[in-house]
Motif scaffolding. Sequence first.
Motif, mmCIF file in Angstrom:
data_model
loop_
_atom_site.group_PDB
_atom_site.id
_atom_site.type_symbol
_atom_site.label_atom_id
_atom_site.label_comp_id
_atom_site.label_asym_id
_atom_site.label_seq_id
_atom_site.Cartn_x
_atom_site.Cartn_y
_atom_site.Cartn_z
ATOM 1 N N ALA A 92 17.413 6.873 6.283
ATOM 2 C CA ALA A 92 18.745 6.253 6.231
ATOM 3 C C ALA A 92 19.006 5.645 4.864
ATOM 4 O O ALA A 92 20.100 5.783 4.301
ATOM 5 C CB ALA A 92 18.858 5.197 7.325
ATOM 6 N N ALA A 93 17.976 4.975 4.316
ATOM 7 C CA ALA A 93 18.142 4.353 2.998
ATOM 8 C C ALA A 93 18.390 5.408 1.925
ATOM 9 O O ALA A 93 19.240 5.234 1.046
ATOM 10 C CB ALA A 93 16.890 3.542 2.660
ATOM 11 N N ARG A 94 17.677 6.522 2.028
ATOM 12 C CA ARG A 94 17.843 7.606 1.054
ATOM 13 C C ARG A 94 19.246 8.200 1.165
ATOM 14 O O ARG A 94 19.890 8.480 0.152
ATOM 15 C CB ARG A 94 16.780 8.674 1.318
ATOM 16 C CG ARG A 94 16.869 9.890 0.435
ATOM 17 C CD ARG A 94 16.317 9.623 -0.949
ATOM 18 N NE ARG A 94 16.467 10.788 -1.803
ATOM 19 C CZ ARG A 94 16.930 10.747 -3.038
ATOM 20 N NH1 ARG A 94 17.281 9.605 -3.577
ATOM 21 N NH2 ARG A 94 17.004 11.838 -3.764
ATOM 22 N N GLY A 99 24.920 8.249 -1.258
ATOM 23 C CA GLY A 99 26.351 8.051 -1.049
ATOM 24 C C GLY A 99 26.836 8.497 0.314
ATOM 25 O O GLY A 99 28.050 8.536 0.569
ATOM 26 N N LEU A 100 25.909 8.821 1.223
ATOM 27 C CA LEU A 100 26.314 9.242 2.566
ATOM 28 C C LEU A 100 26.468 8.004 3.454
ATOM 29 O O LEU A 100 25.891 6.960 3.187
ATOM 30 C CB LEU A 100 25.263 10.170 3.168
ATOM 31 C CG LEU A 100 24.954 11.440 2.374
ATOM 32 C CD1 LEU A 100 23.787 12.183 2.998
ATOM 33 C CD2 LEU A 100 26.178 12.338 2.321
ATOM 34 N N ARG A 101 27.253 8.119 4.502
ATOM 35 C CA ARG A 101 27.398 7.011 5.446
ATOM 36 C C ARG A 101 27.616 7.592 6.834
ATOM 37 O O ARG A 101 28.028 8.756 6.970
ATOM 38 C CB ARG A 101 28.549 6.109 5.044
ATOM 39 C CG ARG A 101 29.863 6.828 4.890
ATOM 40 C CD ARG A 101 30.937 5.898 4.311
ATOM 41 N NE ARG A 101 32.117 6.663 3.927
ATOM 42 C CZ ARG A 101 33.003 7.126 4.780
ATOM 43 N NH1 ARG A 101 32.849 6.940 6.070
ATOM 44 N NH2 ARG A 101 34.057 7.799 4.364
ATOM 45 N N PRO A 102 27.345 6.811 7.869
ATOM 46 C CA PRO A 102 27.506 7.346 9.227
ATOM 47 C C PRO A 102 28.959 7.705 9.500
ATOM 48 O O PRO A 102 29.877 7.026 9.031
ATOM 49 C CB PRO A 102 27.061 6.183 10.118
ATOM 50 C CG PRO A 102 26.314 5.248 9.237
ATOM 51 C CD PRO A 102 26.857 5.441 7.863
ATOM 52 N N SER A 105 33.851 6.964 14.538
ATOM 53 C CA SER A 105 34.299 7.664 15.747
ATOM 54 C C SER A 105 35.560 8.479 15.486
ATOM 55 O O SER A 105 35.769 9.543 16.071
ATOM 56 C CB SER A 105 34.530 6.652 16.866
ATOM 57 O OG SER A 105 35.323 5.588 16.396
ATOM 58 N N GLU A 106 36.406 7.976 14.552
ATOM 59 C CA GLU A 106 37.650 8.717 14.257
ATOM 60 C C GLU A 106 37.360 10.031 13.524
ATOM 61 O O GLU A 106 38.140 10.961 13.564
ATOM 62 C CB GLU A 106 38.591 7.857 13.391
ATOM 63 C CG GLU A 106 39.184 6.649 14.088
ATOM 64 C CD GLU A 106 38.219 5.485 14.164
ATOM 65 O OE1 GLU A 106 37.161 5.531 13.491
ATOM 66 O OE2 GLU A 106 38.486 4.532 14.920
ATOM 67 N N GLN A 107 36.240 10.062 12.857
ATOM 68 C CA GLN A 107 35.908 11.268 12.080
ATOM 69 C C GLN A 107 35.222 12.337 12.913
ATOM 70 O O GLN A 107 35.059 13.459 12.457
ATOM 71 C CB GLN A 107 34.987 10.884 10.906
ATOM 72 C CG GLN A 107 35.689 10.067 9.842
ATOM 73 C CD GLN A 107 34.705 9.556 8.813
ATOM 74 O OE1 GLN A 107 33.626 9.088 9.149
ATOM 75 N NE2 GLN A 107 35.081 9.652 7.549
ATOM 76 N N GLN A 108 34.811 11.981 14.095
ATOM 77 C CA GLN A 108 34.090 12.960 14.910
ATOM 78 C C GLN A 108 35.081 13.920 15.564
ATOM 79 O O GLN A 108 36.120 13.511 16.060
ATOM 80 C CB GLN A 108 33.260 12.248 15.983
ATOM 81 C CG GLN A 108 32.124 11.441 15.391
ATOM 82 C CD GLN A 108 31.356 10.663 16.443
ATOM 83 O OE1 GLN A 108 31.567 10.837 17.637
ATOM 84 N NE2 GLN A 108 30.478 9.792 15.995
ATOM 85 N N ARG A 109 34.760 15.180 15.515
ATOM 86 C CA ARG A 109 35.591 16.202 16.150
ATOM 87 C C ARG A 109 34.711 17.025 17.078
ATOM 88 O O ARG A 109 33.594 17.384 16.715
ATOM 89 C CB ARG A 109 36.212 17.131 15.092
ATOM 90 C CG ARG A 109 37.154 16.438 14.119
ATOM 91 C CD ARG A 109 38.489 16.103 14.787
ATOM 92 N NE ARG A 109 39.418 15.461 13.861
ATOM 93 C CZ ARG A 109 39.432 14.151 13.596
ATOM 94 N NH1 ARG A 109 38.550 13.349 14.170
ATOM 95 N NH2 ARG A 109 40.293 13.645 12.744
ATOM 96 N N TYR A 110 35.231 17.321 18.222
ATOM 97 C CA TYR A 110 34.479 18.126 19.183
ATOM 98 C C TYR A 110 35.219 19.440 19.392
ATOM 99 O O TYR A 110 36.436 19.452 19.607
ATOM 100 C CB TYR A 110 34.326 17.385 20.511
ATOM 101 C CG TYR A 110 33.483 16.144 20.389
ATOM 102 C CD1 TYR A 110 32.108 16.193 20.570
ATOM 103 C CD2 TYR A 110 34.061 14.907 20.059
ATOM 104 C CE1 TYR A 110 31.325 15.048 20.442
ATOM 105 C CE2 TYR A 110 33.292 13.762 19.925
ATOM 106 C CZ TYR A 110 31.930 13.847 20.120
ATOM 107 O OH TYR A 110 31.156 12.711 19.989
ATOM 108 N N THR A 111 34.519 20.501 19.299
ATOM 109 C CA THR A 111 35.115 21.819 19.471
ATOM 110 C C THR A 111 34.395 22.555 20.591
ATOM 111 O O THR A 111 33.153 22.562 20.637
ATOM 112 C CB THR A 111 34.974 22.650 18.176
ATOM 113 O OG1 THR A 111 35.528 21.901 17.102
ATOM 114 C CG2 THR A 111 35.698 23.985 18.291
ATOM 115 N N THR A 112 35.166 23.113 21.475
ATOM 116 C CA THR A 112 34.571 23.903 22.538
ATOM 117 C C THR A 112 34.457 25.346 22.064
ATOM 118 O O THR A 112 35.433 25.947 21.643
ATOM 119 C CB THR A 112 35.423 23.848 23.811
ATOM 120 O OG1 THR A 112 35.603 22.477 24.155
ATOM 121 C CG2 THR A 112 34.769 24.594 24.957
#
Lengths: 125, 605
Positions: A92-94, A99-102, A105-112
């Motif tokens: 996680a620290a690396r 420059g990455l971050r979790p 919830s708004e950024q998550q997209r689910y595709t069937t």
Amino acid sequence: MAIDQRLLPLHSARIRRAEFPAGYFKLGDAGLIAGAIAVVCILSILYLAQTGRVATAGYRLQELEQQHTELLREAEQYEYRIAQASRLDAIAARAQALGLRPATSEQQRYTTIEVPAVAVVATSN
Amino acid sequence: MAQLSAPQRTPVTRVRINVLLLAVACITILLAQQLVKIQVYQELKGRQLGELAQNELTRHDVLQPRRGTIYDRNGVALAMNVNMPSLYVDSTKIKQPEKLALLLAPLINKDPAEVLAILSDKEREWTRLARWISTDAAQQIETFTAGGDFGDGVWLIPEAQRAYPQGEFASRIVGVANHEGVGISGVEAYYDEEIKGITGKLQAERSGSADQQPIWIAPKEIIEPQDGIAVKLTIDSTVQKLVEDELRRVVEEQQAEGATILVMEPSTGEVLGMASWPTFDPNKYTEYEPEVINRNNALTDAYEPGSTFKVIVAAMGLQTGAFTPETTVPDTGVIRRYGYGIGNWNRAGNGNLTPGMMLYHSSNVAALLFGEMVGRDDFYKFVKLFGYGQETGIDLGGEGVGIVNWPEDNPDGWSDLTLDTNSFGQSIAVTPIQHLTALSAIANGGLLMWPHVVKEKCEGTRCTPVQPRVVRRVVDQGVTDALRSMMTKNAEHYANLIWGPSTGNWKDQPLVPGYRVSAKTGTSQIAVNGVYDSNSVIGSVVGFAPSDNPRVSILVKIDRPKRAQWGIEAAIPVYHRVVTKLMSHFRIPPDPSYVSEGQVIGGPR
């Protein structure tokens, strides 16, 4: 047909040996002792040579085992470092350092994903 | 031709010959006597002398096996062997001890005066100054001693160390092996016999060199050591990290005295995550009190399950046919039994309640009445069937059994009031692992599974999986279907705690948007010297998700939270976050239609 024994090779050799003076092939006491000493010397040399070779091979084997142990220790150190680097905290620290971050919830997209039907072909013998 | 005459022989007298023979005989007798004395009569007999001589030449070594590595389910090493250098000194060969002490002390974290005292003591020929120093420190020591300025009395010798590269991570499960290589807690202790391996033996002639390495001209005996097995745990590192983070967060936020979070796969009994507070670093186990290292609160701590036990009461009633999901009992808020007034948390009545609404309102009165409908015999039969009052058999040491006041074992101590209070989770104590195992039976369709933490055992490259084991069927699938529906509604009832502040909607709504989850909370009082402490509680939640096909069952227990008045306020946010993250981790697709106004799948953050 009768066979002339005198023509056979063994028989003729025996005849030839009989022509030498009596005791020609016999060793005296001194000869026997000298011969025995020579045999013992040869055997000793052979034994020493063999022992030397075994000892040399033993030391070589020991060296190889030492190398093997050292390589195992080195491998252990690498495994240890890999395990430490696999810590989720470290990952996680690396990631944050890169420059990455979790994802929020708004950024998550689910595709069937529609799985295409697989045609089943019946076979018979 | 001159003839050589034969040499004239000097006559030897008979006396001289006899004297010579006598002298030879005397010498022979003396030699024989010495021989007999040494070989037969002397204290060290000939054979012993032979053995001593042989021992001078022969080296006897114990060949240590490698202790098996412990991995998580994805192959990440949690406990392993590493040879770390230890620093030894021969003080008789040390030069400039003052300077050397100043250089060594910071590298081995010791006081320079202490180091100097050892280096200056010329009586000490072989002293271990520090065990298992870092490789960086070892390199520095090698560098400044290489020139010989400090003599040749400094040695760095590799010594096997049990190392825990993840530190505190999963330490409660992995446990500790002490400096002698003996497992003293956790998996290290439970599987010690298999992990430690079997020692070997080497007997060989040794060389005359300083290291006295064996020479191989005639190795007499080598029994190879058998390395210990490696074990792969059921623990999923991501799940474990998640529950440990949540554990730390809730303890800090609530200033709680302790907490436990457990995650299990209900279909197999595999423990995916297990975290208890306080934690410890097994690499520094000597710095902790023994009870911190040896105690796994998830297995040992007995607590009253409170309202979470009402799920079990509902299950036993439905299974025995004592009542149906439609059966109602009157909840009057307070009910008198055997001279005592027993009431709900707010002493308010809720009217006629079905088992589902009993759970929804967490009614003590209704639970008591349903418990009475089940009856004493069936009640305790199912308490036993669900595994309470006995060990679950989990493959970790030190498991407790909780406290069940069995009527047949304790006819004097048990009364009808015990049954009544047991019905809403009082006067009975369970361990977290017991309770979650029982709840998992409801999640998986009625099978009580054996909880376990080891997934595979490996000897070299040959791995044997540990098969999940069904202990027994406790209730039927139909019963668990009904209960899952009730518990899903329950979870929606708690959702306003999470979503109310952000959406303004204080009605029932999905607890975890997109996922139907099940939950039941409990606030348990803590008995101190036989009296309930009015100032402290245990807040807990048990549940599983997704409700229709549970992937995980979860228990959250928070001991004496200071900020939250009720345990539910402390435990439900933790449960919500854990379930939300687990659904994402296991890539379970959400149902977009199961979202209330203002809710966000995966939120709120």
